[in-house]
Design an enzyme around this catalytic site. Structure first.
Site, short mmCIF file in Angstrom:
data_model
loop_
_atom_site.label_atom_id
_atom_site.label_comp_id
_atom_site.label_asym_id
_atom_site.label_seq_id
_atom_site.Cartn_x
_atom_site.Cartn_y
_atom_site.Cartn_z
CB THR A 66 -0.90 0.03 1.23
OG1 THR A 66 -1.87 -1.01 1.10
CG2 THR A 66 -1.65 1.36 1.31
CE LYS B 191 -5.64 -0.62 1.69
NZ LYS B 191 -4.42 -1.18 2.23
CE LYS C 123 -0.72 6.35 5.76
NZ LYS C 123 0.07 5.17 5.47
#
Lengths: 307, 307, 307, 307
Positions: free
Chosen positions: A112, A187, A255
């Protein structure tokens, strides 16, 4: 039942099987590679700390001492690194994956990372003549072990088609989303929704308790109807007990909220709910909960302890 | 499969079956009463507009021309009215249900009313010597037809136990939550979470579209993971097409958010996410979307059409 | 300088001065009545606790033992009560103001009450044949002493004109806003803006401190520019020291926010900033700060103390 | 009155006056330099488009054809550029200011740039042996003309002391805030508060109108009390008329909100009000109002026009 999957294994025209590299054998990478090995794939592994390779070698995996040697030896290489910095280093650093790449080969980054990093790695890989696919996964340790991950892929369509059998061994769903960067964006959006859902669920749990209802009953009621989500059933009971064993760290959720808000800013899309939720994650961080599970955001909505 | 349910039918000590009244045969009441009749229960119906009773009468229901006569004739009476005012009128008005109640009888209000109205009705019913149960349902037309409702009950525990078999015919789950008012509170909290979830989902759909991702793919990705909720799969595809066929009117969702925020105020529970979501429902109302489905809240997040 | 004001004193046609009643001599009422007395007006006072009348009597005020006797004796009567309940009781209770009212007389309620209560009192007063003016004040103890209040009036225009000289003695500004209820609405809106301003100022103070800037300097910078408001200069220095001596209780500010949000709901006006601010006041209440000054809302934005 | 200021003019030890450079003569720079010239200072100007220098030259300014030649010729040089990129280019580009700097000289950047850019420029200037002061201003065109700006300075304290007389000619207030970056941070925080205040004021204006009160009266009421801010009196009347003549572009306000939220994130300070306000500025941007005055944020709170 895994026998069915075995059938999906891949041979190229000359009758030899596609050889697979796997870089990065952490919490996610190890079970993913293991599922490939169990299905009979020809897998070569590498990890910064060599000892993590041993269990897989004992299961039949080959080993190479650098990313460069793995990609040189394999048709297709998967990379699962912990963060953007490691992903860059393993791909483009000294003796990195790029050095072993070339025409006819493919690199699939399932880490990721943000869209910018993904585009950088893609640029280096493609400059070697090879193909690139970004494929961040949705799902954590358990789905990785069970071959139930979701792949959000973007990049070279032909590489996507080539690696489809491998994705289907490691996951239950896969999406091809177009150009590099789109997998990362998808995502972030999913995680943004998840963050807000957890915050609103927290409000409900605390409100039910304050008005004298058992929050465990709320968890159960929710589980029966149109708003039932697996996450609520999974996290609710421990949230009621003020326990937050870390599956997805709160600081990572915050985040992702921040990055998603930035994405929304860049296209002038108002997202007031996510903005409000992000503030709660910030409150939770200021309470020292960065490393707890993101469900600890509920603590941000509790009054201070009476003195 | 309904045969299994048939076994649950209820007889009192003297060997005669419990007689059931049903007041209010609208969108929800008709299929609920029909499920009771189909299972072989002895049902007497009443509706303000008599013609709505005819289909049920043709299926075997008895008919009485006033709430008072229904409750006088039945052991247990269910009431499903559209709003607090109708619920009050049918229970406590002239020739209302209370007039026919007395010791040994039970009144089950399955309408969605606020806690205050519920307590008022309860007071009148119990003054007659009868028992009272509030039992608002979670679920709309389709679950009502399929016997898949969720009952959030509160009030007399013994009445709850008596009517359990009937609740199980009409629904798939039931909860007993203590004193009158708790059923209404639980329903508000569930709807509050639902309202915020719909608002955050809207943010995700619009953001995905703005950054060039197909929002239909987001709907599908969401449907595979931990945040998958039936509501998203059900409403998402039409939201992407800007269609909002009304299942749950937006003005009712906004009213429930408002009432839930009031509940939270009364116990000093912060609910910033729901407060932000409520503002979006207000924006949608000011756009003239009160009677659209509550998923039309997504419109509140779209920029004005360019002139 | 008060001599100028003296000239505004009012005589009716027959050459006799208008007689003024004053009901309620608390923190606000006492200095207001005193300013009338000092200017030479003919003032008759009443207060539930008689002792509070003594200082004014020693300054020349007359005294009557009930609201009824005050209104019977005076042309115009002002009422300054603490809350809606007291305002109702003093106006419409036994031996209340209404009993002494009649054609030709006027009643000016300068208490802060909601629009509903104001309309109720108005109805009773006007049924007696008298005139009514609602006139909530903006400003607290100090402005009351200095004759610097702001009156937000609504109701009978002719009564407004009659009492103008008295309003000018007690205040520096007055507004006539039309029908009864408008004064209350205007005050709520002003307080809503004030509540949000205090919350945003709190964010700035804490942020400046966190990044290593002296918040006292922020207070000073703000005081020099376009966003300078007297409230910031007044409250900022003590907020920096975490001191909140009560001038306007936080619970009253939160109540006004809640009522203003309700007003906005009733006309479908989105107010996301006020909604977010209201949540902070709720957090502050849950921290036990209800009776502190409303500037204590800053505490809602501080992290919990480390354990 | 300017004569008093004249007295503040500055001579160095050898009896000669300090020579002043001024780079950038746009909307802000021209009137600022003009005020220095009018007070008798020895000013050398430069601007990318030379024609903008002519009016100042006709008033007595000297001219040099590059930033390098200005700084080489002057003791102290002020720079007022439109954005971070121009500020960097003029300071550190070819024939830029740095090339002409050296020990004993000073560079005062009064542009509004982010902390990062400011630190970069500072680094280059100080490497030459010269001193650096960041000094962003609060105030727009009119205050610049009237010598009423506010300077938020940070960097070399001795340079701050040296240029004090010049700051006092161009402005009414000045603050020294410590290390480079603090001036930029203070300005962001002030603008963050300003942005939220404008949003909440917008809510009040629209709410008053919706409930039948004249919003112009609200503007007036606000102007009398504790929340009175010059900005409200200045912008309110045109906002009521839906007019937004640009003094401070909405897109710049939104950018400052975004940067301030980023600053808050970096220190984990919750700022829910500013986050909610930022969303409104984003809505306004999506309505095509980026180049209108920031008071156009009120449009974000209006319902869509009826079709």
């Amino acid at each position: 039942m895994r026998l069915l999957v075995l059938k999906q294994c891949v041979w190229i025209d000359d009758g030899s099987p596609i050889t697979v590299g796997f870089l990065g054998l952490g919490i996610m990478g190890s079970p993913m590679a293991l599922n490939l090995i169990k299905t009979g794939c020809d897998v070569t592994v590498w990890n910064r700390t060599k000892s993590k390779c041993d269990p897989l070698i004992s299961m039949g995996a080959k080993y190479k001492p650098s990313p460069e040697e793995v990609t040189a030896a394999c048709d297709v290489t998967f990379a699962m690194l912990a963060d953007p910095e490691s992903a860059m280093e393993v791909a483009c650093g000294k003796h990195g994956a790029v050095s072993g790449m070339g025409p006819g080969k493919g690199y699939v980054d399932v880490s990721t990372v943000d869209g910018g990093t993904s585009k950088l790695i893609s640029g280096h890989i493609k400059a070697s003549g090879a193909s690139f696919l970004e494929a961040p996964v949705s799902g954590s340790k358990k789905p990785a072990e069970d071959g139930q991950l979701i792949f959000l892929t973007a990049g070279d369509k032909s590489l996507y088609e080539t690696v489809t059998p491998f994705l289907d061994i490691m996951g239950k769903s896969r999406f091809y989303l177009g150009e590099v960067g789109n997998g990362a964006a998808m995502k972030l959006i999913v995680n943004m929704i998840m963050g807000s859902m957890m915050a609103t669920f927290s409000e409900g749990l605390l409100l039910s308790e304050k008005v004298g209802l058992d929050p465990n009953v709320l968890v159960e009621v929710v589980s029966k109807g149109a708003i039932s989500a697996p996450m609520y059933a999974m996290k609710g009971p421990s949230m009621v007990k003020s326990l937050y064993p870390t599956a997805f760290p709160l600081k990572h959720q915050q985040k992702d909220m921040r990055l998603a808000l930035g994405l929304a800013e860049s296209v002038s899309q108002p997202t007031p709910i996510s903005a409000a939720a992000n503030e709660l994650y910030k409150v939770a961080k200021s309470h020292g909960l960065s490393d707890s599970d993101f469900s600890a955001v509920i603590e941000a909505l509790k009054g201070k302890v009476q003195s």
